[in-house]
Design an enzyme around this catalytic site. Structure first.
Site, PDB file in Angstrom:
ATOM      1  N   HIS A 158       0.852  -1.210   0.000  1.00  8.63           N
ATOM      2  CA  HIS A 158       0.000   0.000   0.000  1.00  8.63           C
ATOM      3  C   HIS A 158       0.889   1.262   0.000  1.00  8.63           C
ATOM      4  CE1 HIS A 158      -3.033   2.834   1.477  1.00  8.63           C
ATOM      5  NE2 HIS A 158      -3.940   1.909   1.529  1.00  8.63           N
ATOM      6  N   GLU A 262      -0.850   1.382  -5.246  1.00  8.05           N
ATOM      7  CA  GLU A 262      -0.698   0.148  -4.459  1.00  8.05           C
ATOM      8  C   GLU A 262      -0.634  -1.083  -5.370  1.00  8.05           C
ATOM      9  OE1 GLU A 262      -3.978   0.309  -1.619  1.00  8.05           O
ATOM     10  OE2 GLU A 262      -3.843   2.512  -1.719  1.00  8.05           O
TER      11      GLU A 262
HETATM   12  O1  TA6 Z   1      -6.198   1.701  -0.428  1.00  5.40           O
HETATM   13  C1  TA6 Z   1      -7.177   2.689  -0.240  1.00  5.40           C
HETATM   14  C2  TA6 Z   1      -7.894   2.443   1.076  1.00  5.40           C
HETATM   15  O2  TA6 Z   1      -8.595   1.223   1.053  1.00  5.40           O
HETATM   16  C3  TA6 Z   1      -8.801   3.631   1.356  1.00  5.40           C
HETATM   17  O3  TA6 Z   1     -10.156   3.280   1.256  1.00  5.40           O
HETATM   18  C4  TA6 Z   1      -8.397   4.074   2.772  1.00  5.40           C
HETATM   19  O4  TA6 Z   1      -9.183   3.439   3.726  1.00  5.40           O
HETATM   20  C5  TA6 Z   1      -6.933   3.632   2.797  1.00  5.40           C
HETATM   21  O5  TA6 Z   1      -6.944   2.365   2.153  1.00  5.40           O
HETATM   22  C6  TA6 Z   1      -6.272   3.624   4.144  1.00  5.40           C
HETATM   23  O6  TA6 Z   1      -6.782   2.592   4.937  1.00  5.40           O
HETATM   24  P1  TA6 Z   1      -6.275   2.527   6.466  1.00  5.40           P
HETATM   25  O7  TA6 Z   1      -6.908   1.298   7.039  1.00  5.40           O
HETATM   26  O8  TA6 Z   1      -4.770   2.428   6.416  1.00  5.40           O
HETATM   27  O9  TA6 Z   1      -6.729   3.808   7.077  1.00  5.40           O
END
Ligand code: TA6
Length: 294
Positions: A158, A262
Site C-alpha cells: 500500500h 498500491e
Molecule cells: O487503499 C485505499 C484504502 O482502502 C482507502 O479506502 C483508505 O481506507 C486507505 O486504504 C487507508 O486505509 P487505512 O486502514 O490504512 O486507514
C-alpha cells in the site's frame, strides 16, 4: 526492546538497528546510492531516498508508531485481506500483517544496495518479504500455503508516494484498465483511455494487466515508475479534504502532498494456493528526473 534474534545477526556496515519512535525496532540504511528505513513492526518500509533525489515515500507527521497500530505512510503490507474483512467487520482494516512484529532473518549489502529479508507466519501462510534499498526500491512479498488445505488471500503493498501537489500530478499506465470505484460500492467503470488526474477524493481498484505505472509530478519535475510482477490490481488513492480530516493519524492539510499507488491482488484477483504452493508479488520503484511538458 530489540528482539533477541537481532543480536545474533551480523549486520553489514551500511545497516544499523536501533529503537525508533514508540520503541519500535528500526533498521536504518545508509548507502552511497540511497538511504532508507524499515520498522520490524509490520515489516514497514518507512523511508527511501535515492542519492540526489527528494524522499520518495510519504509519511504523515501524525502517524502512530505503536504496537497494534498501523504506521501512516511508507509501505504498509495489507494481508491476508484488503480493506474491511468480509465476514468480520470488527477485524482490523487491511489485515494483520502490518500490525505484527516480523522477524529479520537475513541482511546483505553490496555496491548496489542493502537487502533485508523478513518473515512472518499467519496460519496457514508463511510469509517472506525481501526489501532492497538502492537506486531502485524493490519490495517482494512471497506467500506459501503451509497448511493442509487450499487457502486464499488478498494482498497489497500500500505504497504512499510523496508528491509536490496532487493537483499537478498525472498517473500514466492505467489508461486501458477498467476500475472498481470504492466510492460507489466498487461499481465497475470502463477504461477511460486517459491518464489519471486528480480533482477530488479518489479510491479506485484498477483491474490491470501487470504493466508499469508512472507518477508524473510536474511540480518536482520528476517521474516515479512503479513496475510490478505477480499483481493483477493497482489501487490508486488520495483521501482529499473530508476523508483526511476524518483520520486522526493523517494531518488535515497533508493530502495534497501524497498519492498511493498500491501493487495488489484484491477482490476477484485474490490468490488461491494449494497446500505447499507459493506466490510472489513484487513492486520495483525508480525515480527519473524530468517530465514530458504537460
Ligand atoms: O487503499 C485505499 C484504502 O482502502 C482507502 O479506502 C483508505 O481506507 C486507505 O486504504 C487507508 O486505509 P487505512 O486502514 O490504512 O486507514
Amino acid at each position: 526492546m530489540i528482539q533477541n534474534n537481532l543480536s545474533s545477526l551480523a549486520l553489514p556496515s551500511r545497516l544499523a538497528l536501533d529503537e525508533g519512535p514508540g520503541g519500535l525496532p528500526r533498521a536504518t540504511v545508509t548507502h552511497p546510492l540511497a538511504s532508507g528505513e524499515l520498522y520490524l513492526h509490520g515489516a514497514h518500509a518507512s523511508r527511501w531516498q535515492p542519492a540526489g533525489e527528494r524522499p520518495v515515500l510519504w509519511m504523515s507527521e501524525r502517524s502512530d508508531f505503536a504496537p497494534g497500530k498501523p504506521i501512516r505512510g511508507g509501505v504498509p503490507i495489507c494481508f491476508p485481506w484488503f480493506g474491511a474483512k468480509a465476514d468480520d467487520p470488527a477485524a482490523p482494516g487491511h489485515g494483520l500483517a502490518r500490525l505484527r512484529a516480523w522477524t529479520l532473518e537475513e541482511t546483505a549489502a553490496d555496491d548496489e544496495s542493502v537487502t533485508l529479508t523478513l518473515a512472518l507466519t499467519l496460519d496457514p501462510f508463511a510469509l517472506r518479504y525481501r526489501v532492497r534499498f538502492g537506486r531502485e526500491l524493490s519490495l517482494s512479498l512471497s506467500v506459501r500455503n503451509a497448511g493442509a488445505a487450499a487457502a486464499s488471500f488478498e494482498a497489497a503493498l500500500h505504497t504512499y508516494f510523496a508528491v509536490s501537489d496532487i493537483h499537478r500530478v498525472r498517473v500514466l499506465g492505467l489508461e486501458g484498465a477498467d476500475y472498481l470505484d470504492q466510492l460507489a460500492d466498487r461499481r465497475r467503470v470502463p477504461a477511460t483511455g486517459r491518464p489519471i488526474e486528480f480533482t477530488g477524493e479518489t479510491d479506485r481498484i484498477y483491474l490491470d494487466e501487470g504493466g508499469a505505472v508512472t507518477i508524473e509530478d510536474a511540480g518536482w519535475d520528476r517521474r516515479i515508475r512503479v513496475g510490478k510482477r505477480g499483481s493483477g490490481s493497482t489501487v490508486v488513492w488520495n483521501p482529499w479534504t473530508a476523508k483526511a480530516a476524518r483520520m486522526p493519524d493523517f494531518g488535515d492539510e497533508e493530502w495534497p502532498g501524497m498519492l498511493c499507488i498500491e501493487t495488489a491482488n484484491v477482490g476477484d484477483r485474490a490468490v488461491t494456493l494449494e497446500p505447499g504452493q507459493a506466490h510472489e508479488m513484487e513492486a520495483s520503484i525508480r525515480v527519473n528526473s524530468g517530465v514530458r511538458p504537460s
